[in-house]
Write a protein that holds these residues in place. Structure first.
Motif, mmCIF file in Angstrom:
data_model
loop_
_atom_site.group_PDB
_atom_site.id
_atom_site.type_symbol
_atom_site.label_atom_id
_atom_site.label_comp_id
_atom_site.label_asym_id
_atom_site.label_seq_id
_atom_site.Cartn_x
_atom_site.Cartn_y
_atom_site.Cartn_z
ATOM 1 N N LYS A 358 -12.183 -9.922 -15.839
ATOM 2 C CA LYS A 358 -12.270 -10.388 -14.383
ATOM 3 C C LYS A 358 -13.455 -10.922 -13.788
ATOM 4 O O LYS A 358 -13.329 -11.634 -13.057
ATOM 5 C CB LYS A 358 -12.091 -8.860 -13.725
ATOM 6 N N LEU A 359 -14.483 -10.837 -14.566
ATOM 7 C CA LEU A 359 -15.783 -11.578 -14.217
ATOM 8 C C LEU A 359 -15.842 -12.965 -14.865
ATOM 9 O O LEU A 359 -16.555 -13.861 -14.418
ATOM 10 C CB LEU A 359 -17.012 -10.765 -14.717
ATOM 11 N N GLY A 360 -14.832 -13.476 -15.659
ATOM 12 C CA GLY A 360 -14.812 -14.671 -16.096
ATOM 13 C C GLY A 360 -15.373 -14.912 -17.690
ATOM 14 O O GLY A 360 -15.660 -16.107 -17.873
ATOM 15 N N LEU A 361 -15.773 -13.795 -18.246
ATOM 16 C CA LEU A 361 -16.253 -13.784 -19.617
ATOM 17 C C LEU A 361 -15.287 -13.485 -20.760
ATOM 18 O O LEU A 361 -14.558 -12.741 -20.423
ATOM 19 C CB LEU A 361 -17.369 -12.686 -19.568
ATOM 20 N N ASP A 362 -15.634 -14.209 -21.880
ATOM 21 C CA ASP A 362 -14.817 -14.065 -22.887
ATOM 22 C C ASP A 362 -15.330 -12.796 -23.853
ATOM 23 O O ASP A 362 -16.469 -12.802 -24.092
ATOM 24 C CB ASP A 362 -14.764 -15.163 -23.927
ATOM 25 N N PRO A 363 -14.665 -11.683 -24.250
ATOM 26 C CA PRO A 363 -15.209 -10.593 -24.944
ATOM 27 C C PRO A 363 -15.542 -11.032 -26.274
ATOM 28 O O PRO A 363 -16.703 -10.454 -26.761
ATOM 29 C CB PRO A 363 -13.950 -9.637 -24.820
ATOM 30 N N ALA A 364 -15.068 -11.780 -26.823
ATOM 31 C CA ALA A 364 -15.559 -12.354 -28.040
ATOM 32 C C ALA A 364 -16.807 -13.162 -28.160
ATOM 33 O O ALA A 364 -17.582 -12.914 -29.005
ATOM 34 C CB ALA A 364 -14.555 -13.308 -28.679
ATOM 35 N N LEU A 365 -16.993 -13.950 -26.804
ATOM 36 C CA LEU A 365 -18.413 -14.674 -26.948
ATOM 37 C C LEU A 365 -19.611 -13.446 -26.427
ATOM 38 O O LEU A 365 -20.641 -13.616 -27.079
ATOM 39 C CB LEU A 365 -18.117 -15.551 -25.480
ATOM 40 N N LEU A 366 -19.088 -12.329 -25.744
ATOM 41 C CA LEU A 366 -19.979 -11.308 -25.491
ATOM 42 C C LEU A 366 -20.433 -10.649 -26.872
ATOM 43 O O LEU A 366 -21.524 -10.380 -27.109
ATOM 44 C CB LEU A 366 -19.484 -10.286 -24.652
ATOM 45 N N LYS A 367 -19.337 -10.477 -27.668
ATOM 46 C CA LYS A 367 -19.978 -9.892 -28.968
ATOM 47 C C LYS A 367 -20.739 -10.818 -29.886
ATOM 48 O O LYS A 367 -21.411 -10.329 -30.838
ATOM 49 C CB LYS A 367 -18.521 -9.588 -29.622
ATOM 50 N N GLY A 368 -20.412 -11.959 -29.775
ATOM 51 C CA GLY A 368 -21.268 -13.101 -30.578
ATOM 52 C C GLY A 368 -22.636 -13.182 -30.097
ATOM 53 O O GLY A 368 -23.542 -13.227 -30.799
#
Length: 421
Positions: A358-368
């Motif tokens: 919803k905030l426009g962030l990719d969960p995979a990117l956050l994990k990386g």
């Protein structure tokens, strides 16, 4: 005196018709009949040989003989001139010729010695290419006989030093003692003193560390800037870092990486670390959009952990989720935007992937990003290196470190070194 010879005239004949008539003959015609006729030779056409029918006509060369005769005359004049010189002049000419031959032999011995020295350095230092060796001083043979050289310059390109390669190592050795019996049997050398410099070029750093995505530039006397992009989980993030260069011991250079950040466009900024200002934080423009967009604000206030970090009372949160007017009052304050920007999304939103979307962030990117720690990122940008150890005795120490336009330049000194022993 002789008496004159008298000719008695004869009377004409009585009857001219009775005398037989003889035709008149020119005596010159008789003489011409005895000689060959030149016109016949001129007009006579000789038949050429069969094999010369098609031969092209070439003009006769009348100058070859003249050239040969001219060269012979010049040589003769030169011999006569040299023979006419006084004895002192002849001696000077002989000395000049002998000096030229001695100088040629001295240069040949110098080139041979430089080649042998370069090969020995390549073998002992395990270099990929032979260095450039320049032995100064003239004549060289007198230095060899004295077993002492004035100055020797050595330039070694592309020296491997840990993760990077040194663009050039140049040094000048003085007080060099030769080990050997002659110019063709030099076994090694001992160096009394040496000074030089090491260059770590930004071009090599960009190729070896940046992989064409990060570029290094100098700023000030001891600071290097790193700017570029870094791929993380399929996204190209803008990377920024500052590296402070300093000497590490006598043989090494270390870098203190600071100001590291990865920008996710205008959405968020990631700073590796565990301190309050480090981690993943929304940019001001993203925080303003969260405050103005009702859906994003309600999604953020629906996570109790985030509400706790924002410090909003539970009663106020419940009223804001039920009334858009109350929500606007809560999110419209400057403090709310500032508090949202202070949230570390890695810490509070790892268990809420739907919030990240919803905030426009990719969960995979956050994990990386969570796996990209500060030491890991600093290691990818470090410029540190260590000088290789000398193959023989002696010491080499690094001195001043300066950052220039073309790269990092380090001054070095040495003493008591030996090669080829």
């Amino acid at each position: 005196m002789r008496s004159p010879h008298r000719i008695t005239p004869q009377p004409p004949p009585d009857d001219l018709s009775s005398t037989p008539h003889k035709p008149y003959r020119n005596p010159y015609d008789e003489l011409a009949a005895l000689a060959p006729n030149p016109l016949e030779e001129f007009l006579h056409e000789e038949k050429p040989a069969d094999d010369a029918d098609d031969a092209p006509w070439t003009p006769p060369n009348h100058r070859r003989g003249r050239r040969r005769r001219g060269r012979s005359r010049d040589r003769g004049r030169a011999r006569r001139r040299f023979a006419g010189l006084p004895l002192a002049a002849k001696a000077l000419v002989a000395v000049g010729v002998a000096t030229a031959f001695l100088a040629l032999g001295d240069r040949w011995a110098l080139l041979y010695a430089e080649h042998e020295a370069a090969e020995k350095l390549k073998q002992q230092m395990d270099l990929s290419a032979a260095p450039e060796v320049d032995i100064e001083g003239f004549p060289f043979l007198t230095q060899v006989l004295d077993k002492r050289l004035e100055r020797v310059k050595v330039t070694v390109p592309d020296v491997a030093a840990d993760r990077v390669s040194l663009a050039k190592v140049s040094a000048t050795a003085t007080d060099v003692t030769i080990l050997g019996d002659g110019p063709t049997s030099i076994k090694g050398a001992r160096i009394g003193a040496m000074h030089g410099e090491v260059l770590l070029s930004f071009e090599d750093l960009n190729r070896e560390l940046g992989a064409s995505q990060v570029t290094f530039t100098g700023r000030g006397r001891d600071e290097v800037l790193a700017r570029g992009t870094l791929p993380v989980a399929g996204h190209d993030l803008k990377v920024r870092a500052d590296a402070r260069i300093q000497r590490n011991g006598e043989r090494g250079i270390s870098t203190d990486i600071g100001g590291m950040s990865l920008q996710l466009g205008d959405l968020a900024t990631y700073r590796p670390g565990t301190r309050e200002k480090e981690g993943l934080h929304l940019s001001r423009s993203s925080a303003d959009r969260v405050a103005k967009e009702t859906a994003k604000a309600k999604a953020l206030l629906s996570v109790p952990a985030i509400v706790k970090r924002l410090g909003v009372p539970d009663a106020m949160v419940r009223e804001a989720l039920k009334s858009d007017a109350k929500l606007a009052d809560l999110t419209g304050s400057p403090r709310f935007v500032r508090d949202v920007m202070g949230l570390n999304l890695i810490d509070v939103a790892m268990g809420h992937p739907e919030l990240l979307k919803k905030l426009g962030l990719d969960p995979a990117l956050l994990k990386g990003l969570a796996q990209l720690t500060r030491p890991a990122l600093a290691d990818r940008l470090t410029l540190a290196f260590q000088l290789p150890k000398l193959p023989g005795p002696g010491t080499v120490a690094l001195q001043d470190v300066t950052v220039e336009k073309e790269g990092i330049r380090v001054r070095l000194t040495g003493a008591g070194m030996g090669f080829g022993q």
